[in-house]
Design a protein around this motif. Structure first.
Motif: not given
Length: 175
Positions: A1, A60-61, A63-65, A69-70
């Motif tokens: 990440m 979110v899922l 674009n986990l990079d 977002n998290i």
């Protein structure tokens, strides 16, 4: 990440934050309507809340990079709880049962409340220092501050508690 800070990644994170604020605000209000037995409103809010949740979690899922977002998701969750509570306080939906205990001015409090349209039940009681008057008053939540002001006007030393209630049958409620 890794963190790639672009306008697009920032906007996506802010969008997720906004969706979660809406989602959790609706959730907080929905739970209160569930507790109060308001099925239709609870259903409508639950539908909207779950729809917004699916969009937010999908973003979110997908674009986990982007760790923003998290963070946006978590911050939106926390902020949504507070926003929902604030909205619910302002709506002031529901009923309260006030218990007012006064050692000297119980009758005066009861008469003042009655003169303003509130139904009051008086009960004699015994406290640590002798006899007291215990008053029970059912009020709409939106009227709490008015009743509190009236009680303080009649007896600044009165002890007042409030409990959320759900009326079952009959009674008088000043609108």
């Amino acid at each position: 990440m890794h963190l790639t800070l672009t306008w697009q990644s920032l906007l996506v994170a802010l969008g997720i934050f906004a969706l979660r604020v809406c989602d959790m605000s609706l959730d907080t209000i929905r739970v209160l309507f569930v507790v109060r037995g308001r099925k239709g409103l609870a259903w409508a809010l639950g539908f909207m809340q779950s729809l917004i949740f699916v969009i937010a979690i999908s973003s979110v899922l997908a674009n986990l990079d982007n760790p923003l977002n998290i963070v946006g998701y978590a911050a939106g969750f926390a902020t949504g709880n507070v926003v929902g509570m604030t909205i619910e306080e302002r709506l002031a939906i529901g009923h309260l049962q006030l218990t007012i205990i006064s050692p000297l001015r119980g009758a005066a409090i009861a008469e003042l409340l009655r003169s303003h349209g509130y139904a009051v039940t008086e009960v004699a009681g015994r406290g640590l220092s002798g006899t007291v008057t215990i008053l029970h008053v059912g009020v709409m939540r939106k009227n709490l501050s008015e009743v509190e002001t009236l009680v303080l006007e009649a007896d600044p030393e009165a002890f007042v508690t409030a409990e959320e209630i759900r009326p079952v049958r009959r009674g008088y409620w000043r609108a």
